[in-house]
Structures are given as structure tokens and as C-alpha cells.
Design a protein around this motif. Structure first.
Motif, short mmCIF file in Angstrom:
data_model
loop_
_atom_site.label_atom_id
_atom_site.label_comp_id
_atom_site.label_asym_id
_atom_site.label_seq_id
_atom_site.Cartn_x
_atom_site.Cartn_y
_atom_site.Cartn_z
N UNK A 184 19.41 9.25 66.84
CA UNK A 184 18.79 10.06 67.64
C UNK A 184 19.46 10.84 68.56
N UNK A 185 18.78 11.92 69.17
CA UNK A 185 19.64 12.85 70.21
C UNK A 185 20.18 12.20 71.21
N UNK A 186 21.34 12.92 71.79
CA UNK A 186 21.99 12.12 72.86
C UNK A 186 21.11 12.08 74.03
N UNK A 236 24.95 15.14 79.15
CA UNK A 236 25.33 13.81 78.57
C UNK A 236 25.95 13.43 77.52
N UNK A 237 26.94 14.27 77.09
CA UNK A 237 27.54 14.10 75.93
C UNK A 237 29.15 13.84 76.26
N UNK A 238 30.16 13.61 75.35
CA UNK A 238 31.36 13.51 75.48
C UNK A 238 32.04 14.80 75.31
N UNK A 239 33.19 14.92 76.14
CA UNK A 239 33.96 16.36 76.18
C UNK A 239 34.28 16.63 74.56
N UNK A 240 34.73 15.51 73.88
CA UNK A 240 35.14 15.50 72.51
C UNK A 240 33.83 16.18 71.56
N UNK A 241 32.80 15.79 71.96
CA UNK A 241 31.59 16.06 71.19
C UNK A 241 31.31 17.90 71.42
N UNK A 242 31.40 17.90 72.63
CA UNK A 242 31.31 19.37 73.11
C UNK A 242 32.26 20.41 72.39
N UNK A 243 33.71 19.89 72.46
CA UNK A 243 34.57 20.67 71.88
C UNK A 243 34.63 20.72 70.62
N UNK A 244 33.76 19.66 69.63
CA UNK A 244 33.85 19.93 68.20
C UNK A 244 32.82 20.89 68.00
N UNK A 245 31.55 20.71 68.68
CA UNK A 245 30.42 21.93 68.49
C UNK A 245 30.97 23.23 68.83
N UNK A 246 31.83 23.52 69.85
CA UNK A 246 32.19 24.87 69.86
C UNK A 246 33.07 25.23 68.92
N UNK A 247 33.70 24.34 68.27
CA UNK A 247 34.89 24.57 67.16
C UNK A 247 34.06 25.15 66.07
N UNK A 248 32.67 24.24 65.62
CA UNK A 248 31.95 24.75 64.63
C UNK A 248 31.75 25.99 64.80
N UNK A 249 31.00 26.51 66.02
CA UNK A 249 30.40 27.56 66.17
C UNK A 249 31.32 28.96 66.38
N UNK A 250 32.75 28.33 66.52
CA UNK A 250 33.92 29.46 66.46
C UNK A 250 33.84 29.88 68.11
N UNK A 251 33.48 29.28 68.81
CA UNK A 251 33.46 29.51 70.35
C UNK A 251 34.81 29.00 71.02
N UNK A 252 35.55 29.78 71.69
CA UNK A 252 36.95 29.36 72.58
C UNK A 252 36.42 29.44 73.74
N UNK A 253 36.34 28.21 74.64
CA UNK A 253 36.44 28.08 76.07
C UNK A 253 37.44 27.39 76.55
N UNK A 254 37.92 27.88 77.47
CA UNK A 254 39.15 27.29 78.29
C UNK A 254 38.80 25.99 78.73
#
Length: 462
Positions: A192-194, A444-462
Motif C-alpha cells: 500500500x501507499x505511504x 510521511x516517508x523516510x528521507x532515504x525514500x525521498x532521496x531515492x525518488x529524487x535520484x530516479x527523477x534526476x532531481x538534485x536537491x540540497x
């Protein structure tokens, strides 16, 4: 002095829900005019009304009389009302306290609510304002007593699945599945979704299982550093690695005889997936650095907000572990697919959070429910809970904020779900100024999950 203006005519405050005459009130204010104003307003209504100019006099009255409610000025001579409120709560006083003051800022209001105030009213105020606040306190106490009695009467009689709120067809079907599966020793995979309530479902499975009297140990897999998670799960012996100054048992040990809940299992490193598979198959584990195998008796419930079959196809998750976990696969529906449960959820969170925050509940209406049901809730039940908590803190429902967030969904009704998710996450990151930790907390997600998604999208966020 504005008491005469404040004390304008007001209608009877009595309501059929409770008897005002059964309640007692103590007014504590150093200003004689305010004491007189409140006493005149309350004596015709309440069974007992007493007044005191400071905390010392009030304590003497409380030593010989019972009071259901205190109306307490913050700026008192000697001990301040806020300090005395903290002392009252520490000493076990469970009655309601309404704080009043002519001088207040945000910090004072926050301290008041944290200190256990039921309400916070700024002088000057009208009679109907204070009466409505008092009425809310009396009604809440009345309902609390009724709830306590009903819970005792219904204990052991309810066939409901504890923790799951809502009576939609989707939730009734979920309850039926959980009741049946709970009695089995099989491994369960919750998908299920987060924010949909996977841990709530896992706890329900445990409580209804033959292992209910044994431990339930939840593990948030992405929250544990990759280099430590093996030791966290399986334990280690002294000297197994740098910093291992003593032998330590793992979470499998503490869950022995009970249930181990592996949340977001898709985040486990591949090497650890191999070890976990072996433990599941052999029912034995070997602590890090040890040559000795330890038998384990643990039921595994795993959960993921990702499609594990797709993760297997992408080579990020072991196929054999997936098949071992998915003996029984249960999908938890997102909130948007059971919007009819939102009123029940709102009432549930309102009851829960008013006690936790020490604030009065907010008025609910069909119009409010309609607005909430129209929103897509990408963060699901967790987002709704956060919305109710924020509303209670602010003293009103910020429904206009839902409209702003709804732009993510309203403008993308024809988009695939992945794209809607991406837009929502990127907009949340933008709203947080690129702060990943804050954005992850709000989503409502972990920082690690957020970083992984950004990496998948090619988004670089400080």
C-alpha cells in the motif's frame, strides 16, 4: 473597565446533553470586576461557583471543595496562573482549566496548551464566548465518562478489528481478510501507499493471532543505516566489528515467540535480503561475528509502499525472498478509494488528539466532510491525521490549504499515478525550500525514500 459591555445579554446556556447545575466552577482572577462579572454570569447556571484573587486562596478552596472547572487568569499576584496550572497537572488535577489573559502572544498560548489548558481566551471577551468554552468543557467531560462506561461494557464483545477505522466496503473486506489470516502462522506481505495504515494492519494481525501475548517488534528498514541493519536484526558478538564492545541481541531475539514487522522491506540491501531469506527458510540465525546458530520462532509480517514484483523485475529485490514473503499478500487501499471513511477517521483523530494536545474539539459539519472527501489525500491517512492535529493547534480547519495542495491532483487527472506522485513530492520540496528532512516528514516517508525518488527523477536537491 469593559465588563458591562462584555457582559451583554446572553441566552440560557443549558443544553439537553448535560445538566449545568451538576457542575462546579472556581474563578481565579486578581481583578475584582472580572470575578464579579464571571460570577454573575455563572451562578444562575452552575451548581457551585466560587472565586479567589490568587493561587494561594484558590488552593485553600480546592482543599475542601471539588471543582470540575477552573477559570484562571494568567497574570496573578505571587504565583502566575501558568505556573500554577503546571503544578496542578503534575499533582494529578484532571479537571478542565480555561486560561484568560489581557496580554498574550503565541509563545504564551503554546505554553498554555502544553501545560494542559482546555482553552485560552483573550480579554476582553463576551459572555457567549466564555459560556461556549465552558459548555465545550462540560460536554467533553460528559462524553469522556460515557465513553469509559461504554468501552467497559463493550470490552470483549466487539468483533471489530482494533485500530482500523471506517465502514466502507473496502475496509469491511480488509477486516474479513485480516481476521482469517491472523489465525495462520504464514508470512504476510502488506502492500500500500505511504500513510495507508500498513503498521496498523500489522498490529491488528498480531493482536488477533495466537501470538498476541508475545512481543510485536516493528522495524523501519530505511531508518536504519545500511552498515548497522544486519546487527540490528540479528545481533552481534563482542569484537565482531569496530565499536562492538559488547555482545548485543538483535530484534529477532526480542521478537521471539511473537511478530517481527519489517516496514518498507524493499529498502533492505540485497546482501541482507539473502540473509533474511535463509533465516525464514531455516528458522535459525547467526549473530554477526558468531559461529553459533540460534533458533528463532518469529512470525514475519513485511510491508512495502512499492510494487515488489516490479522491484524484482528491475533487479532490486530478490525473487526468492519475494515469493517467501508473499505467502499471503494483502493490499491496503489508499484513502482516496474509501473517501466515505473520512468522517469516521476525522472523529477518531479528533477524539485521540484532543486528549493528547489538551485542547477542545472543533465543530464538524457536512460541508467540511464534503471538502475533505473531495481532496485526493496523497499522504493518505497519515496526512489526514496531521491535518486534524494542525487544525486543533490552530483552532480551525485550514481547508483553503487543501485547495492549494489539490492543484497537484486537479491539474493532473489524466496523468499516470507515478507522475502525480512526482509532481506532489517536487512541489512539497519546493514548499520546504529544498529541505528534504522537512519534506519527508510532511509527506510521511523516510528521507532515504525521498532521496531515492529524487535520484530516479534526476532531481538534485540540497
Amino acid at each position: 473597565m469593559q465588563h458591562e459591555r462584555e457582559g451583554g445579554a446572553a441566552g440560557p446556556a443549558g443544553t439537553p446533553e448535560f445538566n449545568w447545575q451538576a457542575h462546579s466552577v472556581l474563578i481565579v482572577d486578581d481583578e475584582e470586576g472580572m470575578r464579579s462579572f464571571l460570577e454573575r454570569a455563572l451562578k444562575p447556571r452552575c451548581g457551585l461557583v466560587e472565586t479567589a484573587p490568587d493561587a494561594e486562596h484558590a488552593m485553600r478552596l480546592m482543599a475542601r471543595l471539588h471543582f470540575d472547572l477552573l477559570i484562571l487568569d494568567i497574570a496573578l499576584p505571587g504565583k502566575s496562573g501558568l505556573d500554577w496550572l503546571h503544578e496542578l497537572r503534575e499533582s494529578g488535577f484532571a479537571g478542565d482549566v480555561i486560561l484568560i489573559t489581557a496580554f498574550a502572544d503565541l509563545d504564551t498560548a503554546i505554553n498554555a496548551l502544553r501545560g494542559g489548558a482546555s482553552d485560552f481566551i483573550l480579554k476582553p471577551f463576551r459572555v457567549d464566548q466564555i459560556l461556549n468554552s465552558i459548555k465545550n468543557c462540560f460536554q467533553r467531560a460528559h462524553l469522556a465518562r460515557e465513553n469509559f462506561i461504554l468501552r467497559r461494557e463493550l470490552a470483549g464483545l466487539s468483533a471489530d478489528v482494533e485500530g482500523l477505522v471506517g465502514h466502507s466496503a473496502a475496509m469491511e473486506e480488509l477486516r474479513t481478510v485480516l481476521r482469517r489470516v491472523a489465525q495462520m502462522p504464514s508470512t504476510v506481505l502488506l502492500l500500500g501507499e505511504s500513510g495507508t495504515g500498513k503498521e496498523v494492519a500489522a498490529r491488528a494481525l498480531h493482536r488477533m493471532s495466537p501470538r498476541a501475548q508475545r512481543p510485536f517488534v516493528p522495524v523501519n528498514c530505511p531508518a536504519i543505516a545500511a552498515g548497522l541493519i544486519e546487527s540490528e536484526l540479528f545481533g552481534h558478538v563482542k569484537g565482531a566489528f569496530t565499536g562492538a564492545t559488547e555482545t548485543r541481541n538483535g530484534l529477532f531475539y526480542y521478537a521471539h515467540g511473537g511478530t517481527l514487522f519489517l516496514d518498507e522491506i524493499s529498502e533492505l540491501p540485497l546482501a541482507l535480503q539473502t540473509r533474511l531469506l535463509r533465516v525464514l527458510e531455516e528458522r535459525k540465525l547467526r549473530p554477526v561475528g558468531s559461529e553459533r546458530e540460534v533458533p528463532v520462532d518469529v512470525r514475519i509480517i513485511a510491508a512495502s509502499n512499492r510494487d515488489l514484483a516490479a522491484e524484482v523485475a528491475a533487479g532490486r529485490f530478490r525473487q526468492d525472498l519475494y515469493f517467501r514473503l508473499a505467502v499471503v499478500e494483502i493490499v491496503i487501499p489508499p484513502l482516496r478509494e474509501r473517501a466515505e471513511d473520512i468522517p469516521d477517521l476525522v472523529r477518531h483523530f479528533m477524539q485521540l488528539l484532543t486528549v493528547q494536545l489538551g485542547v477542545a474539539p472543533l465543530a464538524l459539519s457536512n460541508a467540511l466532510f464534503a471538502r475533505l472527501e473531495a481532496y485526493g489525500w496523497p499522504g493518505n491517512v497519515r496526512e489526514l491525521r496531521n491535518f486534524i492535529e494542525r487544525s486543533l493547534i490552530l483552532g480551525g480547519f485550514p481547508v483553503e490549504a487543501l485547495g492549494a495542495r489539490g492543484d497537484v491532483l486537479a491539474g493532473g487527472m489524466d496523468l499516470p499515478l507515478d507522475e502525480v506522485e512526482k509532481r506532489h513530492i517536487l512541489r512539497m520540496l519546493d514548499a520546504c525550500g529544498g529541505n528534504k528532512s522537512e519534506a519527508a516528514r510532511r509527506l510521511g516517508v523516510s528521507r532515504k525514500t525521498l532521496e531515492r525518488k529524487c535520484a530516479e527523477w534526476g532531481e538534485s536537491v540540497a
